[in-house]
Design a protein around this motif. Structure first.
Motif, PDB file in Angstrom:
ATOM      1  N   LEU A 185       0.855  -1.187   0.000  1.00 22.68           N
ATOM      2  CA  LEU A 185       0.000   0.000   0.000  1.00 22.68           C
ATOM      3  C   LEU A 185       0.887   1.232   0.000  1.00 22.68           C
ATOM      4  CD1 LEU A 185      -2.764   1.419   0.240  1.00 22.68           C
ATOM      5  CD2 LEU A 185      -2.534   1.218   2.724  1.00 22.68           C
ATOM      6  N   VAL A 186       0.699   2.084  -1.004  1.00 24.45           N
ATOM      7  CA  VAL A 186       1.432   3.347  -1.077  1.00 24.45           C
ATOM      8  C   VAL A 186       0.450   4.477  -0.789  1.00 24.45           C
ATOM      9  CG1 VAL A 186       2.876   4.858  -2.484  1.00 24.45           C
ATOM     10  CG2 VAL A 186       2.977   2.376  -2.817  1.00 24.45           C
ATOM     11  N   VAL A 187       0.617   5.108   0.376  1.00 21.90           N
ATOM     12  CA  VAL A 187      -0.256   6.209   0.747  1.00 21.90           C
ATOM     13  C   VAL A 187       0.390   7.526   0.330  1.00 21.90           C
ATOM     14  CG1 VAL A 187      -1.344   4.944   2.622  1.00 21.90           C
ATOM     15  CG2 VAL A 187       0.695   6.322   3.098  1.00 21.90           C
ATOM     16  N   HIS A 188      -0.335   8.616   0.538  1.00 32.33           N
ATOM     17  CA  HIS A 188       0.129   9.917   0.058  1.00 32.33           C
ATOM     18  C   HIS A 188      -0.139  10.973   1.125  1.00 32.33           C
ATOM     19  CE1 HIS A 188      -0.464  13.336  -3.151  1.00 32.33           C
ATOM     20  NE2 HIS A 188       0.434  13.638  -2.239  1.00 32.33           N
ATOM     21  N   ALA A 189       0.923  11.328   1.848  1.00 36.84           N
ATOM     22  CA  ALA A 189       0.868  12.423   2.817  1.00 36.84           C
ATOM     23  C   ALA A 189       2.010  13.380   2.506  1.00 36.84           C
ATOM     24  CB  ALA A 189       0.988  11.908   4.245  1.00 36.84           C
ATOM     25  N   ASN A 190       1.724  14.665   2.578  1.00 35.93           N
ATOM     26  CA  ASN A 190       2.723  15.684   2.259  1.00 35.93           C
ATOM     27  C   ASN A 190       3.230  16.449   3.468  1.00 35.93           C
ATOM     28  OD1 ASN A 190       2.620  15.342  -0.638  1.00 35.93           O
ATOM     29  ND2 ASN A 190       0.613  16.322  -0.569  1.00 35.93           N
ATOM     30  N   HIS A 191       2.520  16.332   4.597  1.00 40.04           N
ATOM     31  CA  HIS A 191       2.845  17.141   5.771  1.00 40.04           C
ATOM     32  C   HIS A 191       2.501  16.343   7.022  1.00 40.04           C
ATOM     33  CE1 HIS A 191       2.814  20.540   8.575  1.00 40.04           C
ATOM     34  NE2 HIS A 191       3.413  21.263   7.648  1.00 40.04           N
ATOM     35  N   ALA A 192       3.314  16.497   8.068  1.00 35.96           N
ATOM     36  CA  ALA A 192       3.092  15.738   9.302  1.00 35.96           C
ATOM     37  C   ALA A 192       1.740  16.032   9.932  1.00 35.96           C
ATOM     38  CB  ALA A 192       4.211  16.039  10.299  1.00 35.96           C
ATOM     39  N   ALA A 193       1.173  17.211   9.680  1.00 31.91           N
ATOM     40  CA  ALA A 193      -0.131  17.550  10.258  1.00 31.91           C
ATOM     41  C   ALA A 193      -1.245  16.647   9.729  1.00 31.91           C
ATOM     42  CB  ALA A 193      -0.469  19.018   9.988  1.00 31.91           C
ATOM     43  N   GLU A 194      -1.006  15.961   8.628  1.00 33.30           N
ATOM     44  CA  GLU A 194      -1.995  15.026   8.091  1.00 33.30           C
ATOM     45  C   GLU A 194      -2.050  13.731   8.900  1.00 33.30           C
ATOM     46  OE1 GLU A 194      -1.648  14.530   3.784  1.00 33.30           O
ATOM     47  OE2 GLU A 194      -0.473  16.378   3.710  1.00 33.30           O
ATOM     48  N   LEU A 195      -1.033  13.494   9.722  1.00 31.96           N
ATOM     49  CA  LEU A 195      -0.873  12.206  10.395  1.00 31.96           C
ATOM     50  C   LEU A 195      -1.196  12.330  11.876  1.00 31.96           C
ATOM     51  CD1 LEU A 195       2.463  11.282   8.612  1.00 31.96           C
ATOM     52  CD2 LEU A 195       0.197  10.359   8.087  1.00 31.96           C
ATOM     53  N   ASP A 196      -2.484  12.403  12.184  1.00 32.31           N
ATOM     54  CA  ASP A 196      -2.893  12.452  13.587  1.00 32.31           C
ATOM     55  C   ASP A 196      -2.891  11.042  14.174  1.00 32.31           C
ATOM     56  OD1 ASP A 196      -5.141  11.289  12.488  1.00 32.31           O
ATOM     57  OD2 ASP A 196      -6.508  12.915  12.997  1.00 32.31           O
ATOM     58  N   ALA A 197      -3.274  10.936  15.450  1.00 32.03           N
ATOM     59  CA  ALA A 197      -3.209   9.646  16.142  1.00 32.03           C
ATOM     60  C   ALA A 197      -4.098   8.596  15.480  1.00 32.03           C
ATOM     61  CB  ALA A 197      -3.610   9.833  17.605  1.00 32.03           C
ATOM     62  N   THR A 198      -5.291   9.002  15.027  1.00 31.19           N
ATOM     63  CA  THR A 198      -6.198   8.056  14.372  1.00 31.19           C
ATOM     64  C   THR A 198      -5.579   7.504  13.097  1.00 31.19           C
ATOM     65  OG1 THR A 198      -8.151   9.187  15.256  1.00 31.19           O
ATOM     66  CG2 THR A 198      -8.486   7.769  13.337  1.00 31.19           C
ATOM     67  N   THR A 199      -5.038   8.391  12.278  1.00 29.58           N
ATOM     68  CA  THR A 199      -4.441   7.989  11.008  1.00 29.58           C
ATOM     69  C   THR A 199      -3.244   7.077  11.234  1.00 29.58           C
ATOM     70  OG1 THR A 199      -5.142  10.109  10.079  1.00 29.58           O
ATOM     71  CG2 THR A 199      -3.515   8.852   8.834  1.00 29.58           C
ATOM     72  N   CYS A 200      -2.356   7.464  12.144  1.00 28.47           N
ATOM     73  CA  CYS A 200      -1.167   6.644  12.416  1.00 28.47           C
ATOM     74  C   CYS A 200      -1.564   5.280  12.978  1.00 28.47           C
ATOM     75  CB  CYS A 200      -0.244   7.379  13.385  1.00 28.47           C
ATOM     76  SG  CYS A 200       0.590   8.802  12.647  1.00 28.47           S
ATOM     77  N   GLY A 201      -2.590   5.259  13.814  1.00 27.79           N
ATOM     78  CA  GLY A 201      -3.043   3.993  14.377  1.00 27.79           C
ATOM     79  C   GLY A 201      -3.543   3.038  13.318  1.00 27.79           C
ATOM     80  N   LYS A 202      -4.293   3.544  12.345  1.00 26.89           N
ATOM     81  CA  LYS A 202      -4.813   2.699  11.267  1.00 26.89           C
ATOM     82  C   LYS A 202      -3.689   2.182  10.369  1.00 26.89           C
ATOM     83  CE  LYS A 202      -9.323   2.687  11.880  1.00 26.89           C
ATOM     84  NZ  LYS A 202     -10.100   1.437  12.030  1.00 26.89           N
ATOM     85  N   LEU A 203      -2.730   3.043  10.065  1.00 27.55           N
ATOM     86  CA  LEU A 203      -1.603   2.609   9.252  1.00 27.55           C
ATOM     87  C   LEU A 203      -0.787   1.544   9.986  1.00 27.55           C
ATOM     88  CD1 LEU A 203      -0.455   6.080   7.874  1.00 27.55           C
ATOM     89  CD2 LEU A 203      -1.710   4.309   6.625  1.00 27.55           C
ATOM     90  N   ALA A 204      -0.599   1.747  11.282  1.00 31.17           N
ATOM     91  CA  ALA A 204       0.157   0.786  12.083  1.00 31.17           C
ATOM     92  C   ALA A 204      -0.536  -0.580  12.113  1.00 31.17           C
ATOM     93  CB  ALA A 204       0.348   1.318  13.498  1.00 31.17           C
ATOM     94  N   GLN A 205      -1.856  -0.594  12.093  1.00 27.84           N
ATOM     95  CA  GLN A 205      -2.597  -1.857  12.072  1.00 27.84           C
ATOM     96  C   GLN A 205      -2.244  -2.682  10.836  1.00 27.84           C
ATOM     97  OE1 GLN A 205      -6.843  -1.291  12.564  1.00 27.84           O
ATOM     98  NE2 GLN A 205      -6.564   0.016  14.352  1.00 27.84           N
TER      99      GLN A 205
END
Length: 350
Positions: free
Chosen positions: A231-251
């Motif tokens: 899976l190749v995701v697309h984020a350009n800035h750290a502000a896009e990666l909140d706890a919910t987002t990081c948690g789902k990616l980590a899963q």
């Protein structure tokens, strides 16, 4: 009388409710009206609104409410806002900025099929996206005449069999994760039935803007496919990666699904080594590896995001000096007709 504290409380409650909704509900309630977006963010300058409306007539505003909740209110230069808010500068004409910057028309072999690289084969299964990024290189792509129907599978299968060097299929779009799990399962099964296909790569922005898309059913599909799924995701800035987002990616990472990130270098959004260092570190905390840092594709309407070559070179030099090698994305540009992406570091004339 406007009460900012009450407004913030109400907005926070609304955002919480959206976070609790499933991803289909969030897709059905995207913000598509510039007036509404600016109102939520307490931004009402006339020049912003008039430009946004005009530009949105050509390339419609689409953004999930959960993504908007990550933006800073009353800040017209918020880096997440700049990626999605239509701007009057999109209407300007600039030499070299064209509707098909990557020459994809020539690579469009069949409906939904783009074959540019020897061993890789790209399928555009949908023209839909959860968010319209203003710098998108496919903002002018003729999706409606290029979407494969069920009956097209036999042609696609024959094309793959006629090209035995192809061992990897890339699902792109649009955004393939706007499709239902049922439709994705059909395509995964079809592709897995061909023994020459070893790798399935999915390019998607949805897990960043609607992290709830990473549900149990999708995780099961990706984990249990015969194919090696990336899976190749697309984020350009750290502000896009909140706890919910990081948690789902980590899963996903915990299920042995390789997750990579690609970014686009954008003026006003992430054009500093400091911002990119923070992005790489935040990604790594979620188990995601930085993959590509793309120089802006010269698509018509995106000139205002462009950076000078020497500026890009300096940013990348600083990035190398501040990160270990495994956290440094490859700086590349895609050039129409080339058989691979072109590395750019040190090429100050690019």
């Amino acid at each position: 009388m406007f009460d900012p504290k009450l407004s913030q409380l109400v907005y926070g409650m609304i955002n919480y409710l959206y976070q609790e909704q499933n991803w289909q509900s969030q897709m059905s309630q995207l913000i598509t009206d510039p007036n509404e977006l600016l109102d939520i963010l307490q931004l009402v300058p006339e020049q912003l609104l008039s430009g946004a409306i005009l530009a949105s007539e050509q390339f419609k505003l689409r953004v999930p409410r959960a993504f908007v909740a990550k933006m800073q209110k009353s800040d017209p230069l918020d880096p997440l806002l700049l990626q999605v808010l239509p701007h009057h500068l999109e209407l300007e004409e600039h030499a070299g900025f064209v509707t098909d910057p990557l020459g994809e028309e020539a690579a469009n072999q069949l409906a939904g099929v783009l074959h540019k690289y020897k061993s890789r084969f790209l399928l555009t299964l949908t023209g839909a996206c959860a968010v319209h990024c203003r710098y998108c290189f496919r903002r002018h792509f003729p999706y409606q005449e290029n979407l494969p129907k069920n009956d097209d599978w036999q042609q696609i299968k024959s094309y793959l069999l006629d090209h035995p060097d192809i061992n990897e299929v890339i699902l792109s779009g649009g955004d393939p994760l706007t499709l239902s799990n049922r439709k994705l399962a059909v395509w995964l099964e079809r592709l897995a039935s061909l023994q020459q296909i070893k790798i399935l790569r999915i390019h998607s922005r949805v897990p960043i803007v609607i992290p709830e898309r990473i549900d149990e059913e999708l995780t099961y599909l990706l984990k249990n496919s015969r194919l090696r799924v990336i899976l190749v995701v697309h984020a350009n800035h750290a502000a896009e990666l909140d706890a919910t987002t990081c948690g789902k990616l980590a899963q996903l990472v915990q299920q042995q699904i390789l997750v990579l990130n690609q970014s686009v270098l954008l003026k006003g959004v992430n054009n500093s080594a400091e911002i990119l260092v923070e992005l790489s570190q935040r990604l790594f905390e979620a188990g995601v590896l930085p993959y590509y840092l793309h120089v802006l594709d010269k698509v018509k309407g995106a000139h205002h995001f462009d950076l000078q070559a020497n500026t890009i070179d300096q940013i990348y030099t600083d990035l190398l000096a501040n990160l270990p090698g495994y956290l440094v994305p490859k700086l590349v540009r895609e050039i129409a007709g080339e058989k691979n992406k072109t590395p750019l570091f040190g090429a100050v004339t690019f």
